[in-house]
Design a protein around this motif. Structure first.
Motif: not given
Length: 225
Positions: A31-37, A55-59, A95-99
């Motif tokens: 399961i993928a979650v876009i905007g994992a926070s 998937i989340e880009r916010d450090p 964890v995918v640390e990208e936009d």
């Protein structure tokens, strides 16, 4: 769980999504979650035995740090990665640390994909709502599940921004190889202050769940009987 998400008390349709996953997906599904926070949805999915792609880009959301809270207070928050380690769930989550809108494709199709109130953020308005939805759809395997909860327009300015949508409008993106399973919407409600919104505020929210069900008779642009 030992830790708590900053978003723990905000309204969500996630239970409806989780029930659909439990009904349709096999044990150990991806399961993928876009905007994992900071993991409000990630940790429950991982604890339930699913393999999760976050998937989340916010450090700050990923690694923690100081946050401004209601009442002009400041506190240190635990990020997603440390929360996963504390709950012994780190090995179940990629964890995918990208936009999301600029990242390369994952190279794997998921059994389900979920996002919560992510495309209405102004930082995502450089891409159309259709692009956001299409990228999510492209991650779902045949037979898989798409789930999104989203903000609906409340203020006049929201009606000018397509990313504040409705279940009825969103269904237009789910034709052909998609079957809309469930749409829900709230009336206007007041949500108490939280991180990022330091005053009580008014919302309307919607939900759409859809299944990827390939239909070989459907051809885009052709009228089908």
């Amino acid at each position: 769980m030992q830790t708590q998400s900053l978003w723990e008390h905000t309204l969500t349709f996630f239970p409806q999504f989780l029930a659909a996953v439990e009904e349709r997906a096999a044990a150990g599904a991806t399961i993928a979650v876009i905007g994992a926070s900071d993991g409000r949805f990630i940790l429950p999915l991982a604890a339930a035995g699913y393999r999760v792609i976050a998937i989340e880009r916010d450090p700050l959301a990923l690694h923690g740090g100081e946050v401004h809270l209601p009442g002009d207070e400041h506190a240190h928050t635990t990020g997603l990665i440390d929360r996963l380690k504390l709950e012994a769930l780190y090995d179940r989550v990629q964890v995918v640390e990208e936009d999301f809108l600029q990242a390369e494709p994952l190279g794997v199709l998921c059994d389900a994909v979920w996002t919560s109130c992510s495309w209405h953020y102004s930082a995502n308005h450089h891409s159309s709502l259709a692009e956001f939805v299409t990228r999510m759809q492209g991650m779902v395997r045949p037979g898989g599940l798409f789930g999104a909860e989203f903000m609906m327009p409340v203020q006049q300015r929201h009606h000018l921004i397509e990313h504040y949508t409705s279940p009825e409008k969103l269904r237009g993106h789910f034709i052909g190889d998609w079957d809309a399973l469930l749409t829900l919407r709230t009336n206007e409600f007041t949500e108490r202050a939280h991180v990022g919104q330091l005053q009580a505020h008014t919302h309307r929210m919607g939900l759409l769940l859809a299944a990827h069900t390939p239909n070989s008779s459907y051809q885009p642009g052709k009228k089908n009987s």
